[in-house]
Design a protein around this motif. Sequence first.
Motif, PDB file in Angstrom:
ATOM      1  N   THR A 208     -29.296 -35.685   0.519  1.00 15.61           N
ATOM      2  CA  THR A 208     -30.217 -36.503  -1.239  1.00 15.61           C
ATOM      3  C   THR A 208     -30.199 -37.553  -1.223  1.00 15.61           C
ATOM      4  OG1 THR A 208     -28.700 -36.050  -2.594  1.00 15.61           O
ATOM      5  CG2 THR A 208     -29.673 -33.793  -1.208  1.00 15.61           C
ATOM      6  N   LYS A 209     -31.399 -38.292  -1.660  1.00 15.67           N
ATOM      7  CA  LYS A 209     -31.481 -39.403  -1.903  1.00 15.67           C
ATOM      8  C   LYS A 209     -30.576 -39.856  -3.213  1.00 15.67           C
ATOM      9  CE  LYS A 209     -35.125 -40.162  -5.297  1.00 15.67           C
ATOM     10  NZ  LYS A 209     -36.215 -40.568  -5.772  1.00 15.67           N
ATOM     11  N   GLU A 210     -30.060 -38.441  -4.262  1.00 17.93           N
ATOM     12  CA  GLU A 210     -29.199 -39.150  -5.274  1.00 17.93           C
ATOM     13  C   GLU A 210     -28.025 -39.117  -4.464  1.00 17.93           C
ATOM     14  OE1 GLU A 210     -32.618 -37.696  -6.975  1.00 17.93           O
ATOM     15  OE2 GLU A 210     -31.302 -36.268  -4.688  1.00 17.93           O
ATOM     16  N   THR A 211     -27.730 -38.663  -3.468  1.00 14.04           N
ATOM     17  CA  THR A 211     -26.319 -38.871  -2.505  1.00 14.04           C
ATOM     18  C   THR A 211     -26.038 -40.108  -2.356  1.00 14.04           C
ATOM     19  OG1 THR A 211     -26.129 -36.740  -2.410  1.00 14.04           O
ATOM     20  CG2 THR A 211     -25.044 -37.910  -1.584  1.00 14.04           C
ATOM     21  N   VAL A 212     -27.463 -40.858  -1.646  1.00 19.61           N
ATOM     22  CA  VAL A 212     -27.051 -41.859  -1.040  1.00 19.61           C
ATOM     23  C   VAL A 212     -27.065 -43.283  -1.906  1.00 19.61           C
ATOM     24  CG1 VAL A 212     -28.842 -43.448   0.136  1.00 19.61           C
ATOM     25  CG2 VAL A 212     -28.925 -41.713   0.878  1.00 19.61           C
ATOM     26  N   SER A 213     -27.743 -43.158  -3.268  1.00 24.14           N
ATOM     27  CA  SER A 213     -27.964 -44.350  -4.277  1.00 24.14           C
ATOM     28  C   SER A 213     -26.171 -44.113  -4.614  1.00 24.14           C
ATOM     29  CB  SER A 213     -28.714 -43.849  -5.295  1.00 24.14           C
ATOM     30  OG  SER A 213     -29.819 -44.283  -4.680  1.00 24.14           O
ATOM     31  N   ARG A 214     -26.016 -42.999  -5.431  1.00 26.36           N
ATOM     32  CA  ARG A 214     -24.518 -42.649  -5.224  1.00 26.36           C
ATOM     33  C   ARG A 214     -23.714 -43.209  -4.625  1.00 26.36           C
ATOM     34  NH1 ARG A 214     -20.818 -39.306  -4.341  1.00 26.36           N
ATOM     35  NH2 ARG A 214     -22.048 -37.786  -3.445  1.00 26.36           N
ATOM     36  N   VAL A 215     -23.323 -42.959  -3.326  1.00 29.26           N
ATOM     37  CA  VAL A 215     -22.666 -43.531  -2.255  1.00 29.26           C
ATOM     38  C   VAL A 215     -22.686 -45.227  -2.010  1.00 29.26           C
ATOM     39  CG1 VAL A 215     -22.132 -43.823   0.196  1.00 29.26           C
ATOM     40  CG2 VAL A 215     -22.722 -41.759  -0.345  1.00 29.26           C
TER      41      VAL A 215
END
Length: 250
Positions: A208-215
């Motif tokens: 998800t976009k949120e996961t990419v940003s978190r990583v």
Amino acid sequence: MLKATRSHRRRHEPAILPPDHPCYPCEVRRVSLFYALRCGDLSELRKLGAVRELKADEPLFHQGDEADLVYTVVGGSLRLYQLLFDGRRQITGFALPGEFLGVSIDETHDVTAEALEPSRIWCFPRARFEDFVADNPILKDSLLDVAREELSAAQQQFIVLGRKTAMERVASFILYLHTRFERITGHPMDHVALPMSRADIADYLGLTKETVSRVFGQMRNSRVMRLETLTCIQILDAHALKALADGESA
């Protein structure tokens, strides 16, 4: 070439020759299908095609379009994606300078190719290009190399999507871009440009976009990399980045 901040643009981008230059596009020849051609043969090939300029988000071709042209990316970058039956988008790859596009075993394209940024594409009628290859057998070996690289990339993508964690996927993706840009420029780099959005990266990596940003945030906090802008990162610790990609402790 992938877009970077102005202060690093000269470092990232090979010089762009004008389309009427006799050796165009020598600036990506070293990493393209045409690396084995002599300048005279390359000049003859140039006469068979034409240059197309794309704006950001402008399509080069759509999924289902007739595959009557083949292409080489000279400058800029593109996203390649398929639309699934339920309307979802699956990004299958990103085309960077030197990459060859448009070859299909069918009569139509199985993906859509869309510019991520202003891009320059060398276009050839498929039939005329095939005739040129027939007259220049050295290109057959180059085409075989392209097929091998695509198969290897597909196998690696299966591993990334099937076995790796979110952190490992994102780290592997950054390493791929870093390696590719060093090949394009011909010298070591510590910056990587990211013209694709976080949503594009997520669709490619099955996240998800949120996961990419978190990583990205975790890598920044651990000083593995620094986000200069949304479209450019600086690698601060290449060994730690590779360790993350391999599933080891950074």
